[in-house]
Motif scaffolding. Structure first.
Motif, PDB file in Angstrom:
ATOM      1  N   UNK A  22       0.834  -1.208   0.000  1.00 45.32           N
ATOM      2  CA  UNK A  22       0.000   0.000   0.000  1.00 45.32           C
ATOM      3  C   UNK A  22       0.867   1.256   0.000  1.00 45.32           C
ATOM      4  N   UNK A  23       1.940   1.212   0.777  1.00 48.05           N
ATOM      5  CA  UNK A  23       2.856   2.364   0.790  1.00 48.05           C
ATOM      6  C   UNK A  23       3.474   2.558  -0.584  1.00 48.05           C
ATOM      7  N   UNK A  24       3.812   1.421  -1.245  1.00 49.28           N
ATOM      8  CA  UNK A  24       4.407   1.521  -2.577  1.00 49.28           C
ATOM      9  C   UNK A  24       3.419   2.135  -3.567  1.00 49.28           C
ATOM     10  N   UNK A  25       2.150   1.662  -3.523  1.00 50.14           N
ATOM     11  CA  UNK A  25       1.162   2.225  -4.445  1.00 50.14           C
ATOM     12  C   UNK A  25       0.940   3.701  -4.175  1.00 50.14           C
ATOM     13  N   UNK A  26       0.837   4.055  -2.894  1.00 49.36           N
ATOM     14  CA  UNK A  26       0.651   5.466  -2.573  1.00 49.36           C
ATOM     15  C   UNK A  26       1.848   6.291  -3.040  1.00 49.36           C
ATOM     16  N   UNK A  27       3.029   5.740  -2.830  1.00 48.92           N
ATOM     17  CA  UNK A  27       4.226   6.455  -3.288  1.00 48.92           C
ATOM     18  C   UNK A  27       4.261   6.535  -4.810  1.00 48.92           C
ATOM     19  N   UNK A  28       3.768   5.507  -5.467  1.00 48.48           N
ATOM     20  CA  UNK A  28       3.715   5.518  -6.930  1.00 48.48           C
ATOM     21  C   UNK A  28       2.786   6.618  -7.429  1.00 48.48           C
ATOM     22  N   UNK A  29       1.616   6.742  -6.769  1.00 49.82           N
ATOM     23  CA  UNK A  29       0.697   7.818  -7.163  1.00 49.82           C
ATOM     24  C   UNK A  29       1.322   9.193  -6.922  1.00 49.82           C
ATOM     25  N   UNK A  30       2.058   9.325  -5.830  1.00 52.68           N
ATOM     26  CA  UNK A  30       2.731  10.604  -5.558  1.00 52.68           C
ATOM     27  C   UNK A  30       3.770  10.889  -6.636  1.00 52.68           C
ATOM     28  N   UNK A  31       4.548   9.842  -6.984  1.00 53.46           N
ATOM     29  CA  UNK A  31       5.546  10.043  -8.048  1.00 53.46           C
ATOM     30  C   UNK A  31       4.888  10.388  -9.382  1.00 53.46           C
ATOM     31  N   UNK A  32       3.730   9.749  -9.655  1.00 61.67           N
ATOM     32  CA  UNK A  32       3.027  10.049 -10.916  1.00 61.67           C
ATOM     33  C   UNK A  32       2.533  11.495 -10.931  1.00 61.67           C
ATOM     34  N   UNK A  33       2.001  11.945  -9.810  1.00 67.26           N
ATOM     35  CA  UNK A  33       1.548  13.348  -9.735  1.00 67.26           C
ATOM     36  C   UNK A  33       2.718  14.310  -9.880  1.00 67.26           C
ATOM     37  N   UNK A  34       3.869  13.958  -9.231  1.00 69.20           N
ATOM     38  CA  UNK A  34       5.051  14.819  -9.394  1.00 69.20           C
ATOM     39  C   UNK A  34       5.527  14.824 -10.830  1.00 69.20           C
ATOM     40  N   UNK A  35       5.422  13.660 -11.531  1.00 71.32           N
ATOM     41  CA  UNK A  35       5.825  13.606 -12.940  1.00 71.32           C
ATOM     42  C   UNK A  35       4.888  14.453 -13.803  1.00 71.32           C
ATOM     43  N   UNK A  36       3.598  14.348 -13.549  1.00 65.05           N
ATOM     44  CA  UNK A  36       2.647  15.175 -14.299  1.00 65.05           C
ATOM     45  C   UNK A  36       2.921  16.652 -14.094  1.00 65.05           C
ATOM     46  N   UNK A  37       3.221  16.999 -12.851  1.00 69.37           N
ATOM     47  CA  UNK A  37       3.523  18.411 -12.566  1.00 69.37           C
ATOM     48  C   UNK A  37       4.763  18.872 -13.342  1.00 69.37           C
ATOM     49  N   UNK A  38       5.836  18.038 -13.289  1.00 64.70           N
ATOM     50  CA  UNK A  38       7.053  18.411 -14.024  1.00 64.70           C
ATOM     51  C   UNK A  38       6.794  18.414 -15.537  1.00 64.70           C
ATOM     52  N   UNK A  39       5.937  17.462 -16.017  1.00 67.15           N
ATOM     53  CA  UNK A  39       5.619  17.437 -17.456  1.00 67.15           C
ATOM     54  C   UNK A  39       4.887  18.703 -17.870  1.00 67.15           C
ATOM     55  N   UNK A  40       3.939  19.125 -17.084  1.00 68.50           N
ATOM     56  CA  UNK A  40       3.197  20.355 -17.412  1.00 68.50           C
ATOM     57  C   UNK A  40       4.112  21.563 -17.379  1.00 68.50           C
ATOM     58  N   UNK A  41       5.019  21.605 -16.387  1.00 65.27           N
ATOM     59  CA  UNK A  41       5.960  22.731 -16.346  1.00 65.27           C
ATOM     60  C   UNK A  41       6.843  22.740 -17.580  1.00 65.27           C
ATOM     61  N   UNK A  42       7.308  21.543 -17.999  1.00 64.48           N
ATOM     62  CA  UNK A  42       8.127  21.465 -19.220  1.00 64.48           C
ATOM     63  C   UNK A  42       7.329  21.871 -20.454  1.00 64.48           C
ATOM     64  N   UNK A  43       6.054  21.464 -20.506  1.00 70.40           N
ATOM     65  CA  UNK A  43       5.212  21.831 -21.646  1.00 70.40           C
ATOM     66  C   UNK A  43       4.990  23.350 -21.681  1.00 70.40           C
ATOM     67  N   UNK A  44       4.794  23.924 -20.527  1.00 66.14           N
ATOM     68  CA  UNK A  44       4.633  25.384 -20.471  1.00 66.14           C
ATOM     69  C   UNK A  44       5.896  26.069 -20.965  1.00 66.14           C
TER      70      UNK A  44
END
Length: 806
Positions: free
Chosen positions: A614-636
């Motif tokens: 469960x910790x791994x999945x939660x951490x995975x979702x956090x990493x995915x959200x951080x990746x989306x955030x960095x992707x959007x910043x790069x796209x901007x």
């Protein structure tokens, strides 16, 4: 339980003579007699186990003797076969080790005799005569031995018919063969005899070969039998070694069990002996403590009496000091001034020691300092139960006080005699001082005289070394101690009274000091006795604790049963020491509890793994959200840079045309050209496909032709095989008709001739093939001179893949 009961009923019950039936269960060994009986039974059990193993060992030894006899029998035959084959091969010869023959240790062999025993002439003569007699008897027995003579005459001295050894037979050629000439000159008889000799020699060689093969086969069989015997015996020895290891384990286990029982009995008996010794020591300590308590109570009473006496003396001393003003005032008819009383009080309290250079004519006083002997003497006397030394000390102190009282009475009597006497110059106080000076001079002389102590002991043997030394105190002098105004106001009666009171005060102070020293020493003695009593009490307490520990140990030994547990490898989790492992802290835990604990650990581990997932999945979702955030910043950032590039882009005519929309005609033309090219490529591809299909058809046709040709060749091969078989039959019939003899040299020559002919034909065919190839190449070269030839190009094109042909 029911099955065991049924087994006992079927087998007729337990065997009462069996040791296993007599042995106690480990949980039933509680009394020392049971343990001793168990040790005897275990010793008998180990003896029986060793006896059974020794019987099995003896069987193996007898089996080895039998196997050795079998091997030796086969070795005799092997030696005969090797002799017939004239071979020096080595073979297995069993032997006995010296440890396997212990009864031969005392047997002396000839090899061990390094020197021959000395023989006298008589011994040599007796030996020679015995040898001559033996030879004579043998000769007489051989003279008329009908059986041996018949055996030698008829069967060459052997009862069995000896087979003739073919390996030793040799055929001699005819006698004329060595002198005969060439075979062409031989006669018919010579040729026939030589052929018979050769046939016999060949038959002998064949017989030798057959016998050699038979002997080799028999030798191989014998060697195999010996190897099988050794292998079978080795397996039995291996099984015996395994049994020996098991027997040693069982015997060692039982001996360990017996030793543990013996050690438990020994420890229990040792604890009982130690308990008896502790009881004896405790009785002695109680007796000593009771005696010491009685001495302490006696000494406490004496100390209380000495304390009361000390308090009385101190009170008298304080009373004398309080009554000084009153006593000094009564000595004078006139009233004394307060200043004079104060000065007299100072002189009353003055304690000036007598100086060494002070003249002795004025009279001095010597008082006791009240010192006693050391503390150790009191302690020894108190331990001895209040012996004569302590009584002597008390008697000495009492006699000293009585002497001082008598001295004070004597001084008062001398003072009264002076008052009523002839009125000399010295009063009683001066006489006492003079006596004290004489005693001081005598003591100083004794201190300088090394033999004074011996003389004193000789004169007064009862006086010991505990006599209290005295301190010389200088007396008062009107000329020295009184000032001029005070000297004129103090009369002689007041001065005498002052001297008397001061002397009494000094004596009283000496008594107080003596009594104080006596009380202190007695108090120290009581403290020492109390300390000894406390030491005895602590020692008794330690012995009681040791006794209780031994009693609990003995009680535990009755419940602590010796049991041997067989553990598998891995079940012992104690830290193994280098020499001896301490098992006192070990616990024997059931496997069920261990299994339950392991199941609990596994369940907790599974829960932990789920939590980690469960910790791994939660951490995975956090990493995915951080990746989306960095992707959007790069796209901007990319869009901003693209916007900047658009702003900085230079506008050209092509860009303007694109912006105006004039590129549609050009795109249409480009599409038409592409479609036309596609049509051309399709047509070319169809042509290539048709050509390839034609080639495939031709190849299929050639394959069919080759298959038909192969079938034809197979039929032809069968015909040729039949003709070959016919020819072989004809050849065999010809050979049989000629008597079955075939000349090997003729056959070899014919075979060589065929091989040579075949080789020549092959070489000729190779040469003709090379000539044909050369002529073909020359023909192509001449044709190329007159008209072009596309044969090479066609061949190269056929070699290319179909897609690459243009």
């Amino acid at each position: 339980g029911e099955e065991e009961g049924e087994g006992e009923a079927a087998g007729g019950g337990l065997d009462e003579k069996s040791l296993m039936t007599l042995l106690y269960p480990p949980t039933a060994l509680k009394t020392p007699n049971q343990k001793r009986l168990q040790m005897v039974l275990l010793a008998e059990l180990t003896r029986e186990i060793r006896k059974n193993f020794n019987g099995h060992f003896d069987k193996i030894m007898s089996l080895k003797e039998e196997e050795v006899d079998k091997i030796e029998e086969r070795n005799i035959r092997i030696q005969e076969i090797l002799t017939e084959l004239v071979s020096k091969e080595d073979f297995f010869k069993p032997s006995w080790d010296s440890k396997e023959r212990p009864h031969e240790v005392l047997t002396v062999t000839d090899a061990e005799m390094t020197c021959k025993p000395y023989e006298t002439e008589e011994m040599r003569e007796v030996k020679r005569r015995a040898e001559e007699e033996r030879k004579r008897r043998e000769e007489e027995s051989k003279k008329d031995n009908i059986g041996e003579r018949a055996l030698n005459d008829m069967m060459f001295g052997q009862l069995e018919i000896k087979k003739e050894n073919v390996m030793d037979q040799e055929l001699e050629p005819p006698a004329w063969a060595a002198e005969a000439g060439p075979e062409e000159e031989w006669t018919v008889e010579m040729v026939k005899e030589m052929e018979e000799f050769r046939a016999a020699k060949k038959a002998l060689e064949d017989e030798r070969e057959k016998q050699r093969k038979a002997l080799e086969l028999e030798l191989k069989k014998l060697r195999t039998e010996v190897s099988d015997i050794c292998k079978g015996f080795d397996e039995k020895v291996k099984d015996l070694a395994d049994i020996r290891v098991q027997v040693q384990v069982v015997v060692t286990t039982q001996e360990l069990y017996s030793l543990r029982l013996a050690m438990g009995i020994m420890e229990t008996e040792d604890d009982l002996v130690s308990t008896a010794r502790l009881d004896k020591d405790l009785d002695a300590l109680r007796k000593a403590k009771n005696e010491l308590s009685e001495q302490t109570s006696n000494w406490a009473e004496q100390v209380d009496a000495a304390k009361e006496r000390l308090l009385e003396l101190q009170e008298e001393d304080r009373a004398m000091e309080r009554n000084f003003r009153k006593d000094i005032s009564t000595a004078s008819a006139e009233a004394i001034r307060q200043e004079d009383i104060k000065n007299l009080l100072v002189l009353y309290k003055q304690r000036r020691p007598l100086a060494a250079d002070e003249p002795n004519g004025t009279g001095t006083g010597r008082v006791s300092a009240g010192r006693s002997s050391g503390r150790n003497s009191f302690r020894r006397s108190s331990v001895d139960g209040g012996g004569p030394r302590s009584s002597n000390l008390r008697n000495t102190a009492t006699s000293l006080m009585q002497a001082r009282r008598s001295s004070s009475r004597g001084v008062s009597e001398r003072r009264s005699s002076k008052a009523t006497g002839d009125g000399g110059a010295m009063g009683p106080l001066q006489l006492a001082m003079e006596e004290a000076i004489r005693m001081a001079n005598k003591q100083r002389a004794a201190e300088n005289d090394p033999f004074a102590e011996v003389e004193d002991k000789a004169k007064n043997p009862e006086a010991g070394s505990d006599a209290a030394p005295t301190i010389a105190i200088a007396p008062l002098s009107m000329e020295r101690d009184l000032m001029d105004p005070l000297r004129s106001s103090i009369d002689e009666m007041v001065w005498d009274k002052l001297q008397e009171l001061r002397k009494a005060k000094i004596v009283k102070e000496a008594e107080v000091k003596t009594q104080t020293a006596l009380f202190n020493e007695m108090k120290k003695q009581v403290d020492a006795l109390l300390e000894q009593e406390a030491g005895l009490a602590s020692e008794m307490a330690s012995l009681e604790a040791e006794k209780d520990a031994l009693a609990s140990k003995v009680k535990l030994a009755d419940r602590n049963l010796e049991m041997l547990v067989w553990l598998k490898q891995g079940q012992n989790e104690l830290q193994q020491e280098a020499m001896v492992t301490d098992w006192s802290e070990g616990l024997l835990i059931p496997t069920t509890r261990v299994s339950k604990c392991n199941d609990t650990i596994k369940a907790l581990g599974a829960d932990k793994v789920q939590i980690l997932h469960r910790i791994k999945k939660f951490r995975k979702s956090i990493n995915y959200m951080e990746w989306e955030h960095s992707y959007m910043e790069t796209q901007i950032k990319n869009l901003n840079e693209y916007f900047i590039d658009l702003q900085l882009l230079k506008v050209t005519k092509s860009i303007q045309a694109i912006m105006k929309g004039d590129t549609q005609n050009k795109a249409r033309e480009k599409m038409e050209k592409a479609e036309a090219r596609i049509e051309i490529l399709k047509r070319v591809h169809g042509d290539k496909a048709d050509k390839i299909k034609g080639l495939i058809a031709k190849l299929s046709q050639s394959v069919r032709e080759r298959r038909s040709e192969n079938e034809r060749l197979v039929v032809q091969l069968k015909d040729l095989d039949g003709s070959v078989q016919v020819r072989e039959a004809i050849y065999r019939s010809r050979v049989d008709s000629s008597g079955g003899e075939v000349n090997p040299m003729q056959q070899a020559a014919t075979r060589m001739k065929r091989i040579t002919m075949r080789r020549r034909l092959i070489d000729l065919a190779r040469v003709q093939t090379e000539e044909i190839d050369f002529l073909r190449s020359e023909l192509d070269r001449l044709r190329q001179r007159t008209f072009p030839s596309f044969a090479h190009a066609a061949r190269n094109r056929l070699l290319l893949p179909p897609d690459e042909v243009v």
